[in-house]
Write a protein that holds these residues in place. Structure first.
Motif, PDB file in Angstrom:
ATOM      1  N   UNK B 105       7.094   1.513  -4.973  1.00 24.94           N
ATOM      2  CA  UNK B 105       5.744   1.491  -5.034  1.00 24.94           C
ATOM      3  C   UNK B 105       5.326  -0.383  -4.672  1.00 24.94           C
ATOM      4  N   UNK B 106       5.628  -1.078  -2.912  1.00 22.74           N
ATOM      5  CA  UNK B 106       5.452  -2.130  -3.514  1.00 22.74           C
ATOM      6  C   UNK B 106       4.097  -2.691  -2.986  1.00 22.74           C
ATOM      7  N   UNK B 107       3.631  -3.929  -3.928  1.00 25.28           N
ATOM      8  CA  UNK B 107       2.300  -4.958  -3.378  1.00 25.28           C
ATOM      9  C   UNK B 107       2.680  -6.323  -2.847  1.00 25.28           C
ATOM     10  N   UNK B 108       1.478  -6.394  -2.306  1.00 22.41           N
ATOM     11  CA  UNK B 108       2.082  -7.607  -1.122  1.00 22.41           C
ATOM     12  C   UNK B 108       0.464  -8.043  -1.009  1.00 22.41           C
ATOM     13  N   UNK B 109       0.260  -9.435  -0.857  1.00 27.39           N
ATOM     14  CA  UNK B 109      -0.667 -10.111  -1.160  1.00 27.39           C
ATOM     15  C   UNK B 109      -0.445 -10.370   0.363  1.00 27.39           C
ATOM     16  N   UNK B 110      -1.911 -10.703   1.191  1.00 21.62           N
ATOM     17  CA  UNK B 110      -2.636 -10.534   2.397  1.00 21.62           C
ATOM     18  C   UNK B 110      -1.408 -11.741   3.693  1.00 21.62           C
ATOM     19  N   UNK B 111      -0.853 -10.685   4.433  1.00 22.81           N
ATOM     20  CA  UNK B 111       0.157 -12.121   4.928  1.00 22.81           C
ATOM     21  C   UNK B 111       0.186 -11.550   6.731  1.00 22.81           C
ATOM     22  N   UNK B 112       0.818 -12.232   7.264  1.00 21.78           N
ATOM     23  CA  UNK B 112       0.287 -12.747   8.536  1.00 21.78           C
ATOM     24  C   UNK B 112       1.397 -11.024   8.933  1.00 21.78           C
ATOM     25  N   UNK B 113       2.481 -10.682   8.965  1.00 19.90           N
ATOM     26  CA  UNK B 113       3.319  -9.523   8.958  1.00 19.90           C
ATOM     27  C   UNK B 113       2.177  -8.262   9.403  1.00 19.90           C
ATOM     28  N   UNK B 114       1.762  -7.251   8.209  1.00 29.05           N
ATOM     29  CA  UNK B 114       0.955  -6.392   8.045  1.00 29.05           C
ATOM     30  C   UNK B 114      -0.128  -6.953   7.326  1.00 29.05           C
ATOM     31  N   UNK B 115      -1.218  -4.869   7.649  1.00 27.88           N
ATOM     32  CA  UNK B 115      -2.598  -5.341   7.139  1.00 27.88           C
ATOM     33  C   UNK B 115      -2.274  -4.709   5.912  1.00 27.88           C
ATOM     34  N   UNK B 116      -0.778  -3.568   5.515  1.00 31.80           N
ATOM     35  CA  UNK B 116      -1.293  -3.440   4.794  1.00 31.80           C
ATOM     36  C   UNK B 116      -1.221  -4.448   3.043  1.00 31.80           C
ATOM     37  N   UNK B 117      -1.439  -3.507   2.199  1.00 27.22           N
ATOM     38  CA  UNK B 117      -1.095  -4.812   0.322  1.00 27.22           C
ATOM     39  C   UNK B 117      -0.360  -3.532  -0.283  1.00 27.22           C
ATOM     40  N   UNK B 118      -0.057  -1.859   0.086  1.00 30.18           N
ATOM     41  CA  UNK B 118       0.605  -1.443  -0.631  1.00 30.18           C
ATOM     42  C   UNK B 118       1.457  -0.922   0.531  1.00 30.18           C
ATOM     43  N   UNK B 119       2.921  -0.926   0.174  1.00 27.83           N
ATOM     44  CA  UNK B 119       3.694   0.113   0.901  1.00 27.83           C
ATOM     45  C   UNK B 119       3.714   1.164   0.107  1.00 27.83           C
ATOM     46  N   UNK B 120       4.212   2.368   0.032  1.00 29.61           N
ATOM     47  CA  UNK B 120       4.869   3.063  -0.908  1.00 29.61           C
ATOM     48  C   UNK B 120       5.593   4.485  -0.651  1.00 29.61           C
ATOM     49  N   UNK B 121       6.449   5.123  -0.978  1.00 27.96           N
ATOM     50  CA  UNK B 121       7.411   5.535  -0.107  1.00 27.96           C
ATOM     51  C   UNK B 121       8.496   6.850  -1.442  1.00 27.96           C
ATOM     52  N   UNK B 122       7.708   7.751  -0.735  1.00 31.90           N
ATOM     53  CA  UNK B 122       7.924   8.695  -1.497  1.00 31.90           C
ATOM     54  C   UNK B 122       9.385  10.083  -1.158  1.00 31.90           C
ATOM     55  N   UNK B 123      10.754   9.858  -1.920  1.00 29.96           N
ATOM     56  CA  UNK B 123      11.736  10.355  -2.053  1.00 29.96           C
ATOM     57  C   UNK B 123      11.497  11.699  -2.822  1.00 29.96           C
ATOM     58  N   UNK B 124      12.324  12.819  -2.360  1.00 30.20           N
ATOM     59  CA  UNK B 124      11.772  14.229  -3.214  1.00 30.20           C
ATOM     60  C   UNK B 124      13.175  14.942  -3.077  1.00 30.20           C
TER      61      UNK B 124
END
Lengths: 337, 337
Positions: B105-124
């Protein structure tokens, strides 16, 4: 400042790292206990495979492989018959032992280079008075045959210095002939430009640390940890340079025969040893691809390891009289991936 | 042949490897349980350090760093505010969960590139019917701002294909427009030449494996292990190529957006996450050596980490209104190692 969270110090972060380190050490213990039986089973199985360990070494990870020169490679591929890595303090002292201490034992068949059948090197995990921690070792005698010293005199020189210091009562002594002799040698020669076997002369990435020094430093370290947990402010030891004379300063690198002796030991214990079967299988695949003689050995051999059970008959040791792979079977093509 | 030991097969070696693998998995569980509290303590501590995670990423190990392009680097250093790695199956299913499954899980402050504040990737961690094992994932939507898609359309394309296959009822379907579109894209673009964030579109190093397929394959694998332990001869499954049509063959690499998606996930979990404090300290040292502005921040700062406790005041987040390091303190020289 009232709105700010309490500041955090490097000391706070170091305390967290200490906790992780303690957990890791505990896990090493558990892992060692849990896998002893499987390692024993592997040891038994691989005695039936000719050249198992020399093939593993052929595929050694870069941390090891970079120190295997061509003359070493020949010796290893023709004469290395066994490898064993133990966390010997756990075997000897049980829970009181440090799982980070290592012993690496290599066995050889009779060869032209040295008369030893076993070369065994021990690494103790120790803490110095200034809180440096790492693996230290003692130089191991290799009985080189006449004119065959691959280490350019480094292993013998390391032993001479170690013994002279030991006799003199100070392991950091610098103003002695054995020190100057090694200083001269190490200016030109080391593990990177001589031989893999120079590693057996390794002492420390820093300086020698005695068991007694380590015990005292560890007790002090544990006390600080406990105090820190109680929330007390703790002073970290600073190496007092004026406590020893200049000639006994901390760094012994001018006479150390191998810059990466510790990394090599760790790579043996953490990579080569647990991954031996994988590395062996890789070596088989490489051999299959490049060595036409090898192909003659066993027409039915299939290195995939995933497709179907296959006897590794060509690798089974015979009556123990010889190790040559003469290739009694007829040449044949085999399936390649 | 009477004198020879019983021959040993690749299957015998594979059985030993299976046992090691089981021990490793069990140790992962224990390690996770043992370190949860310390990770929580670390998480709390590092919220007080401005830019902790972006500095850690600056020192990311090569397995990760090689995929961080310069535009990624800027975004990460200015806007990455949090990282979390969990072995979520242990959290969710307890002992029934596989410790090899990962969530990053990666968290970001508001930025010009994407509107997501959290990008979360799951690997099974899953096992395929042909006994392939590895981490598989599902593409994660990144809400790119207009004209800012760093992945050259790969993350959106991966999602479109995944959804079309899902709807069509076959995750290996190839003869569909979404497949051809991705095949065209992946011919030119991938994680190595676009962006770190392309990784969020990753599915598998081989092909998608469903939870159901994995369950069935795992049950069969366990049965074989038990049989093998009883000394029975066991057939290893061979992938039956005629069971599926050509267009559904095993390998999905022609449409996979990231060749090293699994290695990246493992490097996050096994290197970056446990070593974060070390990497942060390294980044500080690097910053000290190269960044004159940084020096102004904190005249008392000493990066040694071994000498004495030091407040990392310059790194403490203020009222949360800004993250700039304006350097209120006077410029001063600091001790260097």
């Amino acid at each position: 400042m009232a709105d700010e969270p309490a500041p955090i110090s490097y000391e706070d972060l170091a305390a967290i790292e200490d906790d992780f380190s303690e957990i890791d050490t505990e896990m090493m213990r558990k892992q060692y206990d849990a896998s002893t039986a499987t390692y024993a089973r592997r040891a038994e199985a691989v005695t039936k495979i000719e050249n198992f360990w020399s093939l593993v070494l052929e595929q050694a990870p870069p941390e090891i492989d970079q120190y295997i020169h061509s003359h070493d490679s020949k010796l290893i591929s023709e004469h290395l018959t066994g490898v064993e890595v133990t966390r010997f303090e756990l075997d000897e002292k049980g829970p009181a032992g440090d799982p980070r201490s290592l012993r690496i034992r290599l066995e050889f068949s009779p060869n032209e280079v040295f008369s030893d059948r076993v070369l065994e090197k021990t690494f103790w995990y120790r803490r110095a008075s200034d809180d440096w921690t790492g693996l230290i070792s003692e130089p191991v005698k290799i009985h080189w045959k006449k004119g065959k010293d691959l280490s350019e005199g480094l292993t013998d020189g390391a032993i001479a210095l170690f013994e002279a210091r030991n006799k003199g009562g100070s392991m950091s002594r610098k103003g002695i002939p054995e020190y100057y002799a090694m200083e001269d040698k190490v200016e030109h020669w080391n593990g990177a430009n001589t031989s893999f076997f120079t590693w057996f002369g390794f002492v420390s990435g820093r300086r020698y640390v005695s068991a007694k020094e380590s015990e005292t430093a560890t007790a002090a370290y544990q006390q600080r940890r406990v105090a820190r947990r109680r929330g007390e402010k703790v002073d970290v030891p600073v190496y007092a340079e004026n406590q020893v004379s200049d000639e006994e300063a901390e760094d012994d690198s001018a006479v150390e025969v191998h810059d990466a002796g510790e990394e090599l030991a760790v790579a043996f214990a953490e990579d080569l040893w647990p991954d031996a079967i994988k590395l062996f299988t890789q070596a088989q695949e490489m051999g299959d691809m490049s060595d036409p003689e090898f192909e003659e050995d066993d027409p039915d051999d299939d290195v995939d390891g995933n497709d179907e059970p296959v006897d590794i008959r060509s690798l089974v040791q015979g009556t123990g009289k010889g190790k040559s792979r003469d290739g009694n079977g007829p040449p044949a093509k085999r399936a390649k991936r």
